[in-house]
Every structure is written in structure tokens, then in C-alpha cells.
Design a protein around this motif. Structure first.
Motif, PDB file in Angstrom:
ATOM      1  N   LYS A 112      -8.795  -2.550  50.976  1.00 45.09           N
ATOM      2  CA  LYS A 112      -7.966  -2.687  50.204  1.00 45.09           C
ATOM      3  C   LYS A 112      -8.219  -1.893  48.711  1.00 45.09           C
ATOM      4  N   GLU A 113      -7.079  -1.308  48.045  1.00 45.83           N
ATOM      5  CA  GLU A 113      -7.349  -0.758  47.143  1.00 45.83           C
ATOM      6  C   GLU A 113      -6.888  -1.541  45.703  1.00 45.83           C
ATOM      7  N   MET A 114      -7.732  -1.367  44.806  1.00 44.50           N
ATOM      8  CA  MET A 114      -7.456  -1.952  43.427  1.00 44.50           C
ATOM      9  C   MET A 114      -7.503  -0.856  42.274  1.00 44.50           C
ATOM     10  N   THR A 115      -6.784  -1.054  41.393  1.00 44.67           N
ATOM     11  CA  THR A 115      -6.370   0.120  40.144  1.00 44.67           C
ATOM     12  C   THR A 115      -7.038  -0.674  39.093  1.00 44.67           C
ATOM     13  N   LEU A 116      -7.964  -0.273  38.616  1.00 43.68           N
ATOM     14  CA  LEU A 116      -8.671  -0.710  37.092  1.00 43.68           C
ATOM     15  C   LEU A 116      -7.420  -0.549  36.008  1.00 43.68           C
ATOM     16  N   THR A 117      -7.702  -1.513  35.260  1.00 44.66           N
ATOM     17  CA  THR A 117      -6.555  -1.648  34.059  1.00 44.66           C
ATOM     18  C   THR A 117      -7.456  -1.976  32.865  1.00 44.66           C
ATOM     19  N   LEU A 118      -7.614  -1.125  31.954  1.00 44.85           N
ATOM     20  CA  LEU A 118      -8.188  -1.348  30.655  1.00 44.85           C
ATOM     21  C   LEU A 118      -7.391  -1.563  29.591  1.00 44.85           C
ATOM     22  N   LEU A 119      -7.835  -2.773  28.935  1.00 38.79           N
ATOM     23  CA  LEU A 119      -6.918  -2.942  27.803  1.00 38.79           C
ATOM     24  C   LEU A 119      -7.989  -2.840  26.607  1.00 38.79           C
ATOM     25  N   THR A 120      -7.459  -2.086  25.432  1.00 43.20           N
ATOM     26  CA  THR A 120      -8.261  -1.987  24.338  1.00 43.20           C
ATOM     27  C   THR A 120      -7.736  -3.008  23.209  1.00 43.20           C
ATOM     28  N   LEU A 121      -8.530  -3.785  22.785  1.00 42.13           N
ATOM     29  CA  LEU A 121      -8.339  -4.906  21.824  1.00 42.13           C
ATOM     30  C   LEU A 121      -8.843  -4.261  20.498  1.00 42.13           C
ATOM     31  N   GLY A 122      -7.947  -4.584  19.370  1.00 46.26           N
ATOM     32  CA  GLY A 122      -8.471  -3.983  18.153  1.00 46.26           C
ATOM     33  C   GLY A 122      -8.089  -5.369  17.085  1.00 46.26           C
ATOM     34  N   GLU A 123      -8.720  -4.983  15.834  1.00 47.61           N
ATOM     35  CA  GLU A 123      -8.674  -5.783  14.823  1.00 47.61           C
ATOM     36  C   GLU A 123      -7.692  -6.140  14.273  1.00 47.61           C
ATOM     37  N   ILE A 124      -7.250  -7.199  13.948  1.00 50.61           N
ATOM     38  CA  ILE A 124      -5.942  -7.645  13.065  1.00 50.61           C
ATOM     39  C   ILE A 124      -6.559  -7.831  11.557  1.00 50.61           C
TER      40      ILE A 124
ATOM     41  N   ALA B 224     -21.565  -1.478  30.373  1.00 47.68           N
ATOM     42  CA  ALA B 224     -21.997   0.086  30.258  1.00 47.68           C
ATOM     43  C   ALA B 224     -21.337   0.941  31.177  1.00 47.68           C
ATOM     44  N   LYS B 225     -20.773   0.310  32.438  1.00 40.99           N
ATOM     45  CA  LYS B 225     -20.212   1.082  33.588  1.00 40.99           C
ATOM     46  C   LYS B 225     -18.708   1.326  32.971  1.00 40.99           C
ATOM     47  N   LEU B 226     -18.185   0.134  32.174  1.00 42.94           N
ATOM     48  CA  LEU B 226     -16.856   0.356  31.612  1.00 42.94           C
ATOM     49  C   LEU B 226     -16.604   1.371  30.809  1.00 42.94           C
ATOM     50  N   ALA B 227     -17.545   1.797  29.975  1.00 41.55           N
ATOM     51  CA  ALA B 227     -17.442   2.769  28.954  1.00 41.55           C
ATOM     52  C   ALA B 227     -17.297   4.162  29.517  1.00 41.55           C
ATOM     53  N   VAL B 228     -17.636   4.446  30.825  1.00 40.68           N
ATOM     54  CA  VAL B 228     -17.279   5.630  31.454  1.00 40.68           C
ATOM     55  C   VAL B 228     -16.306   5.637  32.345  1.00 40.68           C
ATOM     56  N   LEU B 229     -15.544   4.779  32.525  1.00 43.01           N
ATOM     57  CA  LEU B 229     -14.459   4.541  33.441  1.00 43.01           C
ATOM     58  C   LEU B 229     -13.138   4.437  32.777  1.00 43.01           C
ATOM     59  N   SER B 230     -11.962   4.967  33.400  1.00 47.45           N
ATOM     60  CA  SER B 230     -10.711   5.319  32.832  1.00 47.45           C
ATOM     61  C   SER B 230      -9.832   4.215  33.443  1.00 47.45           C
ATOM     62  N   SER B 231      -8.871   3.971  32.643  1.00 45.50           N
ATOM     63  CA  SER B 231      -7.707   2.879  33.205  1.00 45.50           C
ATOM     64  C   SER B 231      -7.115   3.872  34.265  1.00 45.50           C
ATOM     65  N   GLY B 232      -6.831   3.260  35.622  1.00 40.09           N
ATOM     66  CA  GLY B 232      -6.319   3.957  36.454  1.00 40.09           C
ATOM     67  C   GLY B 232      -7.184   4.266  37.593  1.00 40.09           C
ATOM     68  N   ASP B 233      -8.496   4.223  37.337  1.00 39.19           N
ATOM     69  CA  ASP B 233      -9.280   4.601  38.337  1.00 39.19           C
ATOM     70  C   ASP B 233      -9.171   3.452  39.434  1.00 39.19           C
ATOM     71  N   VAL B 234      -9.592   3.933  40.507  1.00 37.01           N
ATOM     72  CA  VAL B 234      -9.201   3.154  41.785  1.00 37.01           C
ATOM     73  C   VAL B 234     -10.663   2.786  42.614  1.00 37.01           C
ATOM     74  N   PHE B 235     -10.902   1.441  42.666  1.00 46.44           N
ATOM     75  CA  PHE B 235     -11.892   0.672  43.338  1.00 46.44           C
ATOM     76  C   PHE B 235     -11.211   0.451  44.759  1.00 46.44           C
ATOM     77  N   LYS B 236     -12.378   0.581  45.793  1.00 45.07           N
ATOM     78  CA  LYS B 236     -11.653   0.040  47.279  1.00 45.07           C
ATOM     79  C   LYS B 236     -12.859  -1.166  47.529  1.00 45.07           C
ATOM     80  N   CYS B 237     -12.339  -2.112  48.391  1.00 42.41           N
ATOM     81  CA  CYS B 237     -13.216  -2.831  49.322  1.00 42.41           C
ATOM     82  C   CYS B 237     -13.109  -2.689  50.655  1.00 42.41           C
ATOM     83  N   LYS B 238     -14.117  -2.750  51.343  1.00 41.93           N
ATOM     84  CA  LYS B 238     -14.135  -2.349  52.669  1.00 41.93           C
ATOM     85  C   LYS B 238     -14.532  -3.373  53.612  1.00 41.93           C
TER      86      LYS B 238
END
Length: 100
Positions: free
Chosen positions: A85-97, A56-70
Motif C-alpha cells: 500500500k502506498e501513502m503520500t505524505l502531505t505536509l501542512l505549514t502552520l503560521g502565526e496569526i 527530525a525526519k519531517l525536516a528533511v522530507l517533502s510533501s508528496g514523498d511516498v511511503f509504502k507498507c508491505k
């Protein structure tokens, strides 16, 4: 089940890890609709904490969004800086073959 999981290892002891979202807001451990936070355990000089982002949360995020842990030492809170520590979100789109 779709989700994204990020794990970070930092020297910590019994200090809690705080996760911060891309809007710079602290993620509440009670926000179980969007996240699962596992504080992890301390071993061999480091602590591993895991943030799982639910579909549900991934649906409103974008690839490149930065999360941090403190992290701040619970044992020496007045004499230790925050470790962030900063971590950049990378979203992959999987499609049908399709085959013809």
C-alpha cells in the motif's frame, strides 16, 4: 511535539508489516530517532499498523514523498504475494496569526 502518523489496515493475521521510505529503503524498527513503528494487532480480518514520523525526519522530507507498507503472509510465505500500500505524505505549514 510535531509528528506525522499514518495508519494502514490490511488483511494480515500475525504477519509483520514492513514500512518503506521514499528512497525505497526498509525502515528499521530500531530507527527510533526518526520513526516509531507500531505493528498493531489483527482483528476482524485486518491488521492496523502505524508509522509515526518524528520531527527530525519531517525536516528533511517533502510533501508528496511516498511511503509504502508491505505485508506478506507469515502463514503461507511461499504461496502469497506481497501486499503493498502506498501513502503520500502531505505536509501542512502552520503560521502565526497576527492581529493589528
Amino acid at each position: 511535539k510535531q509528528w506525522y502518523q499514518r495508519r494502514v489496515a490490511i488483511t494480515a493475521g500475525s504477519s509483520p508489516v514492513t514500512w518503506i521510505d521514499p528512497d525505497n529503503n526498509e525502515i528499521s524498527i530500531s530507527d527510533t530517532n526518526n520513526y516509531v513503528i507500531d505493528q498493531g494487532s489483527f482483528a476482524f480480518g485486518s491488521k492496523a499498523s502505524t508509522l509515526t514520523i518524528k520531527t527530525a525526519k519531517l525536516a528533511v522530507l517533502s510533501s508528496g514523498d511516498v511511503f509504502k507498507c508491505k505485508l506478506k503472509s507469515a502463514q503461507y510465505p511461499d504461496h502469497s504475494p506481497d501486499v503493498v500500500k502506498e501513502m503520500t505524505l502531505t505536509l501542512l505549514t502552520l503560521g502565526e496569526i497576527f492581529t493589528v
